[in-house]
Scaffold this motif. Structure first.
Motif, short mmCIF file in Angstrom:
data_model
loop_
_atom_site.label_atom_id
_atom_site.label_comp_id
_atom_site.label_asym_id
_atom_site.label_seq_id
_atom_site.Cartn_x
_atom_site.Cartn_y
_atom_site.Cartn_z
N SER A 185 9.16 -7.40 -1.23
CA SER A 185 9.92 -6.15 -1.31
C SER A 185 9.32 -5.31 -2.42
N PHE A 186 9.07 -4.03 -2.13
CA PHE A 186 8.49 -3.16 -3.14
C PHE A 186 9.28 -1.87 -3.36
N SER A 187 10.40 -1.70 -2.65
CA SER A 187 11.16 -0.46 -2.82
C SER A 187 11.76 -0.36 -4.21
N GLY A 188 12.24 -1.49 -4.76
CA GLY A 188 12.82 -1.46 -6.10
C GLY A 188 11.80 -1.15 -7.17
N LEU A 189 10.60 -1.66 -7.00
CA LEU A 189 9.52 -1.37 -7.95
C LEU A 189 9.18 0.12 -7.92
N LYS A 190 9.12 0.67 -6.73
CA LYS A 190 8.85 2.10 -6.58
C LYS A 190 9.93 2.93 -7.27
N THR A 191 11.19 2.50 -7.12
CA THR A 191 12.30 3.21 -7.76
C THR A 191 12.18 3.13 -9.28
N ALA A 192 11.78 1.97 -9.80
CA ALA A 192 11.62 1.81 -11.25
C ALA A 192 10.52 2.71 -11.77
N VAL A 193 9.44 2.86 -11.02
CA VAL A 193 8.37 3.78 -11.41
C VAL A 193 8.91 5.20 -11.47
N ARG A 194 9.71 5.58 -10.47
CA ARG A 194 10.28 6.94 -10.45
C ARG A 194 11.14 7.19 -11.69
N TYR A 224 -3.41 11.73 -3.37
CA TYR A 224 -3.55 10.83 -2.23
C TYR A 224 -5.03 10.62 -1.94
N PRO A 225 -5.45 9.41 -1.54
CA PRO A 225 -4.68 8.18 -1.37
C PRO A 225 -4.37 7.50 -2.70
N GLY A 226 -3.20 6.87 -2.78
CA GLY A 226 -2.71 6.38 -4.05
C GLY A 226 -3.41 5.16 -4.59
N GLY A 227 -3.84 4.25 -3.72
CA GLY A 227 -4.40 2.98 -4.18
C GLY A 227 -5.56 3.13 -5.15
N PRO A 228 -6.66 3.78 -4.74
CA PRO A 228 -7.79 3.92 -5.66
C PRO A 228 -7.48 4.78 -6.88
N LEU A 229 -6.59 5.77 -6.72
CA LEU A 229 -6.26 6.63 -7.86
C LEU A 229 -5.41 5.88 -8.88
N MET A 230 -4.49 5.04 -8.41
CA MET A 230 -3.70 4.22 -9.33
C MET A 230 -4.59 3.21 -10.04
N GLU A 231 -5.53 2.63 -9.32
CA GLU A 231 -6.43 1.65 -9.93
C GLU A 231 -7.28 2.30 -11.02
N LYS A 232 -7.80 3.49 -10.74
CA LYS A 232 -8.61 4.19 -11.72
C LYS A 232 -7.78 4.56 -12.96
N ALA A 233 -6.55 5.03 -12.73
CA ALA A 233 -5.69 5.39 -13.86
C ALA A 233 -5.38 4.16 -14.72
N GLY A 244 0.82 -1.21 0.00
CA GLY A 244 0.00 0.00 0.00
C GLY A 244 0.84 1.26 0.00
N GLU A 245 1.97 1.19 0.69
CA GLU A 245 2.90 2.32 0.69
C GLU A 245 3.48 2.55 -0.71
N ALA A 246 3.78 1.45 -1.41
CA ALA A 246 4.28 1.57 -2.78
C ALA A 246 3.23 2.18 -3.70
N PHE A 247 1.96 1.82 -3.50
CA PHE A 247 0.88 2.44 -4.26
C PHE A 247 0.86 3.95 -4.01
N ASP A 248 0.89 4.35 -2.76
CA ASP A 248 0.80 5.77 -2.42
C ASP A 248 1.97 6.56 -3.00
N LYS A 249 3.18 6.03 -2.87
CA LYS A 249 4.36 6.76 -3.34
C LYS A 249 4.44 6.79 -4.86
#
Length: 359
Positions: A217-226, A183-192, A169-174
């Motif tokens: 682990s989701f930190s690397g995925l978050k970095t890839a999105v960035r 914010y909040p990231g989860g529903p907004l990411m799902e809609k997008a 969930g933190e990875a979704f938000d970030k």
């Protein structure tokens, strides 16, 4: 010793984060009332939950919500057999507000007090909604937690895997923040993601895939999105955001399926009679991820159980139900019980490296 009715009626209070909630639930699983007040508008300008603002909002609204829950239930204080409150883990200021309110009611009315682990509330929701029998495999996914547990009974949890860094969930938000979604990231990411034209356009890593353990682990995925977001410039086009959000969903889904598949093998070795894969927590409201996990369960011969969307996010009905389950077993708590900002479901599990509070 007070005799517990066959179908006890419990008031539940939830104040662990940014929802203030109260509910009344009967022992037969009937939700007599459930009210939730979201603090989203209070925290949205800051891009996340501000603990002091959350605690003050709980303090301001909780008494009124308890009154509404009791009125809507048609039970009233005289009809209660106990009061349950989230006593951790969570933002300690908010947890203290809920616990002190519950204790005050119990002291004045002579009722049992039940201190509920917020995570146990999520873990037992499938028994409230679907009557799932012990044991079952639980994927608990939220903004602060990502764990796989064998649920062996009330208060009996065996952790099979946990996040070693970010929760999903933190990875979704970030990731949502990186894409300018808010914010909040989860529903907004799902809609997008639902508007994606080319879901396969961006190649994102699948965290921990193929590893012999059951950790996340989701930190690397978050970095890839960035990194992908940076290549799109400061204000990416909506179609770019949609495609990247869809790629994020696919990577998360692939990771959860891989990790859960590994955990199913371990769970079956421990409990050959276990029949269900349960997903709970705020991220369990994501329809794409529910579909992926449902397919995994079908492929492996397990029943798939996910609570209704309104009972995935934080609510007091799950706390009241955990109170019902504990009260039936005589598991009540003294009025000097101290709230716990950290409270693992499996205190015997080895500490995961870098996991901190998320373990």
């Amino acid at each position: 010793m007070t005799t517990v009715p066959q179908s006890p009626v419990v008031l539940g209070i939830e104040t662990s984060c940014d929802e203030t909630a109260a509910a009344v639930v009967a022992g037969d699983g009937t939700i007599l009332s459930s009210v939730v007040l979201s603090q989203l508008d209070d925290h949205a300008p800051y891009g996340g939950v501000v603990p002091e603002i959350a605690a003050r909002a709980h303090l301001h609204h909780l008494d009124g919500l308890v009154r509404r829950a009791l009125d809507q239930s048609g039970v009233g204080l005289d009809g209660l057999d106990g009061v349950a409150a989230t006593a951790g883990p969570g933002l300690i200021g908010g947890v203290m507000v809920g616990v002190m309110t519950a204790k005050a009611i119990c002291a004045v009315r002579g009722l049992p007090f039940i201190a509920v682990n917020h995570l146990e509330g999520h873990a037992l929701t499938a028994r409230l909604t679907d009557g799932v029998a012990f044991p079952y495999l639980l994927l608990l996914v939220s903004g602060g937690h990502c764990q796989l547990l064998a649920v062996e009974g009330v208060g009996r949890y065996r952790r099979l895997g946990t996040t070693i860094d970010d929760a999903v969930g933190e990875a979704f938000d970030k990731s949502a923040k990186l894409l300018g979604l808010g914010y909040p990231g989860g529903p907004l990411m799902e809609k997008a993601a639902q508007a994606a034209r080319d879901p396969g356009r961006f190649d994102l890593p699948v965290p921990m895939k193929g590893r012999p353990d059951c950790d996340f682990s989701f930190s690397g995925l978050k970095t890839a999105v960035r990194r992908h977001a940076e290549t799109l410039g400061g204000a990416p086009a909506p179609e770019d955001v949609a495609d990247l959000a869809a790629a994020f969903h696919r990577a998360v889904g692939d990771s959860l399926v891989d990790r859960c598949g590994r955990a199913i093998g371990r769970f079956r070795a421990l409990h050959p009679d276990g029949r269900a894969l349960v997903v709970a927590g705020g991220v369990a409201a994501n329809r794409y991820l529910r579909a992926r996990l449902s397919a995994l369960a079908a492929d492996t011969g397990l029943d798939f159980v996910a609570p209704p969307l309104g009972l995935c996010t934080d609510n007091a009905a799950m706390i009241a139900w955990a109170g019902v389950e504990r009260l039936r077993l005589g598991l009540t708590d003294p009025l000097d019980f101290a709230p716990r900002p950290r409270w693992p479901l499996d205190p015997t599990a080895a500490k995961a490296p870098f996991a901190g509070a998320k373990a």
